[in-house]
Design an enzyme around this catalytic site. Structure first.
Site, short mmCIF file in Angstrom:
data_model
loop_
_atom_site.label_atom_id
_atom_site.label_comp_id
_atom_site.label_asym_id
_atom_site.label_seq_id
_atom_site.Cartn_x
_atom_site.Cartn_y
_atom_site.Cartn_z
N ASP A 10 0.81 -0.96 -0.01
CA ASP A 10 -0.05 -0.15 0.07
C ASP A 10 0.96 1.36 0.09
OD1 ASP A 10 -2.47 1.59 0.24
OD2 ASP A 10 -1.96 1.80 2.37
N SER A 11 0.21 2.50 -0.32
CA SER A 11 1.14 3.60 -0.14
C SER A 11 1.59 3.87 1.35
CB SER A 11 0.03 4.87 -0.39
OG SER A 11 -0.86 4.86 0.22
N CYS A 73 -4.38 -1.61 -1.90
CA CYS A 73 -4.72 -0.08 -2.09
C CYS A 73 -5.73 0.10 -3.26
CB CYS A 73 -3.43 0.58 -2.29
SG CYS A 73 -3.35 2.25 -2.52
N GLU A 152 -2.27 7.78 8.80
CA GLU A 152 -0.80 7.77 8.72
C GLU A 152 -0.33 8.39 10.12
OE1 GLU A 152 1.49 6.32 6.53
OE2 GLU A 152 -0.32 5.41 5.70
N CYS A 184 -10.98 3.14 0.49
CA CYS A 184 -9.64 3.33 0.61
C CYS A 184 -9.17 2.43 1.83
CB CYS A 184 -9.50 4.87 1.19
SG CYS A 184 -7.67 5.02 1.65
N HIS A 186 -7.17 2.81 4.21
CA HIS A 186 -6.84 3.43 5.38
C HIS A 186 -8.11 3.64 6.27
CE1 HIS A 186 -2.88 4.67 3.30
NE2 HIS A 186 -2.60 5.03 4.52
N1 DGL Z 1 -4.79 3.07 1.05
C1 DGL Z 1 -5.00 3.79 -0.22
C2 DGL Z 1 -6.32 3.20 -0.73
O1 DGL Z 1 -6.72 2.20 -0.58
C3 DGL Z 1 -4.97 5.26 -0.42
C4 DGL Z 1 -4.18 6.12 0.41
C5 DGL Z 1 -3.36 7.15 -0.62
O2 DGL Z 1 -4.01 8.10 -0.94
O3 DGL Z 1 -2.18 6.97 -0.53
O4 DGL Z 1 -6.93 3.94 -1.81
#
Ligand code: DGL
Length: 277
Positions: A10-11, A73, A152, A184, A186
């Protein structure tokens, strides 16, 4: 091969919401998790940039011997899933997309809210899913700029987080949504705060359990499942600060780890023997 790890990335820390479901559903499987925290958030980056990062991460995971990759992600899946599958046709590569179809089946008000990043909403994957499955309902798309950053930073509760969530939830509530899709990875880390703000009658969908189950099916079909007696080993990598990442992993999923640093050079992603100076 069946004893090889599953690569998950993931990011940032968001993919840990998928990681914990995979570990729960497949306890004998080892994993390598990469958080590209040098570039988080991905959500407002260009498709070309995100694809470049994802390909480098996947190269790293493949070089570590991973038997399958989960793009944990939605944003990365929206723009990089196809390029990844083309580059690594030998590997099962699973992606995430907002769980619009289950939401359409669940809604009674006929209004579904989707929370995601701009890049996810712009992606073909999402547009095709909405076109295919949601023509009979109203879909309220809510771009949540800054929400992944709060996660984060570990800002998961309290007035600051509540204020941001209230801002994002208000248009969906005003439109009469009774089902909200967390688009998302997160966002499941603030699901309790969301539930508190929207009340018990709202369904809030986290796709991670379904992804873990799908991964189990894919591994079974490919004869790639680890032996049930295998002792799982989990390794964590970040392209930013390993110590801060260790603390986040402990806080979010309760795993104690000593993560390894990855550093970006033009081209490849390098693994460091020690922290950068
Ligand atoms: N966790 C990422 C997702 O599922 C997005 C977070 C980001 O913008 O980096 O889209």
């Amino acid at each position: 091969m069946s004893g090889a790890p599953i690569g998950i990335f993931d990011s940032g820390v968001g993919g840990l919401s998928v990681w914990r479901q995979i570990v729960h559903c497949l306890p004998a499987e080892s994993t390598h998790y990469v958080a590209d925290q040098a570039h988080v958030p991905y959500g407002n980056r260009s498709a070309v940039e995100i694809q470049e990062y994802c390909l480098a991460i996947a190269e790293h995971l493949v070089s570590e011997g991973c038997k399958a990759i989960v793009v944990a992600c939605n944003t990365a899946s929206a723009v990089a899933l196809e390029p990844l599958r083309q580059r690594f046709p030998q590997l099962p590569i699973l992606g995430l997309e907002p769980a619009v179809k289950p939401a359409v089946q669940l809604t009674r008000s006929g209004v579904v809210g989707v929370m995601a990043t701009p890049a996810t909403f712009q992606g073909q994957l999402y547009r095709a899913t909405v076109g295919r499955t949601a023509s009979a309902v109203t879909v309220v798309e809510q771009v949540c700029i800054g929400l992944a950053d709060l996660v984060e930073q570990g800002d998961l509760e309290g007035p600051h987080c509540d204020a941001a969530l209230q801002r994002f939830l208000a248009p969906m509530l005003a439109a009469g949504a009774d089902t909200i899709v967390l688009g998302c990875t997160h966002y499941p880390f603030v699901i309790e705060a969301i539930r508190r703000l929207v009340g018990p009658s709202m369904a809030v969908l986290d796709p991670a359990p379904a992804v873990a189950k799908h991964l189990a099916d894919v591994l079974r079909q490919g004869a790639l499942l680890a032996k049930s007696s295998a002792v799982a080993e989990h390794r964590f990598f970040t392209s930013a600060d390993p110590e801060a990442f260790d603390r986040a992993v402990a806080r979010l999923v309760g795993a104690q780890c000593s993560s390894e640093a990855l550093i970006w050079r033009p081209g490849p992603l390098l693994r460091l023997a020690s922290a950068p100076v």
